[in-house]
Design an enzyme around this catalytic site. Sequence first.
Site, PDB file in Angstrom:
ATOM      1  N   ILE A 210      52.808  76.939  35.670  1.00 38.36           N
ATOM      2  CA  ILE A 210      53.909  75.701  35.448  1.00 38.36           C
ATOM      3  C   ILE A 210      53.029  74.586  34.579  1.00 38.36           C
ATOM      4  O   ILE A 210      53.767  74.169  33.662  1.00 38.36           O
ATOM      5  CB  ILE A 210      54.202  74.969  36.799  1.00 38.36           C
TER       6      ILE A 210
ATOM      7  N   ASP B 142      40.836  72.237  34.503  1.00 36.00           N
ATOM      8  CA  ASP B 142      41.067  73.521  35.440  1.00 36.00           C
ATOM      9  C   ASP B 142      39.673  74.360  35.136  1.00 36.00           C
ATOM     10  O   ASP B 142      39.658  74.971  34.004  1.00 36.00           O
ATOM     11  CB  ASP B 142      42.212  74.566  34.830  1.00 36.00           C
TER      12      ASP B 142
ATOM     13  N   ARG C 148      51.089  70.789  45.955  1.00 35.34           N
ATOM     14  CA  ARG C 148      51.024  71.087  47.479  1.00 35.34           C
ATOM     15  C   ARG C 148      50.517  69.654  47.777  1.00 35.34           C
ATOM     16  O   ARG C 148      49.865  68.875  47.244  1.00 35.34           O
ATOM     17  CB  ARG C 148      49.838  72.099  48.057  1.00 35.34           C
TER      18      ARG C 148
ATOM     19  N   ASP D 160      57.428  65.506  44.911  1.00 31.05           N
ATOM     20  CA  ASP D 160      58.273  66.358  45.551  1.00 31.05           C
ATOM     21  C   ASP D 160      57.743  67.298  46.710  1.00 31.05           C
ATOM     22  O   ASP D 160      58.325  68.008  47.248  1.00 31.05           O
ATOM     23  CB  ASP D 160      58.638  67.366  44.380  1.00 31.05           C
TER      24      ASP D 160
ATOM     25  N   GLU E 240      56.060  68.651  56.185  1.00 30.26           N
ATOM     26  CA  GLU E 240      57.354  68.549  55.874  1.00 30.26           C
ATOM     27  C   GLU E 240      58.226  68.886  56.976  1.00 30.26           C
ATOM     28  O   GLU E 240      57.965  70.003  57.686  1.00 30.26           O
ATOM     29  CB  GLU E 240      57.800  69.328  54.585  1.00 30.26           C
TER      30      GLU E 240
ATOM     31  N   HIS F 168      61.148  68.423  48.406  1.00 24.54           N
ATOM     32  CA  HIS F 168      60.476  69.647  47.873  1.00 24.54           C
ATOM     33  C   HIS F 168      61.695  70.721  47.344  1.00 24.54           C
ATOM     34  O   HIS F 168      61.977  71.574  47.837  1.00 24.54           O
ATOM     35  CB  HIS F 168      59.905  70.370  49.023  1.00 24.54           C
ATOM     36  N   ILE F 169      62.359  69.946  46.239  1.00 25.53           N
ATOM     37  CA  ILE F 169      63.633  70.721  45.674  1.00 25.53           C
ATOM     38  C   ILE F 169      63.209  70.991  44.460  1.00 25.53           C
ATOM     39  O   ILE F 169      64.456  71.412  43.534  1.00 25.53           O
ATOM     40  CB  ILE F 169      64.726  69.803  46.049  1.00 25.53           C
TER      41      ILE F 169
END
Length: 227
Positions: free
Chosen positions: A64, A83, A144, A168, A173, A194-195
């Site tokens: 992503i 990273d 996350r 998100d 949750e 979270h969609i």
Amino acid sequence: IARNVTFANRAIMNADVITDNEQAPAIKKTDVTWGMVKNVRPYHRFQGVQIKNKNVGIVGYGSIGRRVAKILEGFGAYILVYDPYISRVEIDCPSMRKVDFEELVAEADFISCHIKITPETRGLFNYDTFRKMKKSAYFVNNSRGAVVVEEDLVRALKERQIAGAALDVFEYEPLYKGHPFISGGLDNLLLTPHISGASPDAIVNGTVMLVDEIKRFINNEPLLYTK
């Protein structure tokens, strides 16, 4: 777990739709709402943010993160990548560069988070981190929830340590009634439940990936989605 068992996954089945949703907070910091239509005069309240020539920090350069970087590069942004598990060789575009976390936090106008939960990443974005960001910077998290210390983000937003945030995902949750994200009166916070990965296309992608992977396994061909 028994030996000689092969595991595969569908981790990238919704990578494209998550990437698409990721762009919305970055492209415009405010949703188009009836309030915008009704309040035409105070246009300064709804000004957007130009992405061209801005520094976008990508935290986590996986499937992503790479897609987000590629799309925002097309908008003319400069991409900063943090990273620790990739080499500089993998950053093969002139407008991208690999940096350490401290440099990314200090220089980014937008920070886009795409990392897993590990002992090292849990609480990575805390008050000290937000305090080191530009006051004009925006934070976006589609990875996350636990990578963020939520009470620290609330404090940073209230104190205007950063310009805004879009989330998100959350540590727990759904958000409980009265959570500061909801009840804190934060006009610089955008929330979605979270969609980002929810899409009919993602379901189709996942099914196709699963069937193709099973075919490769049956035919003793190399599997593509085992990492």
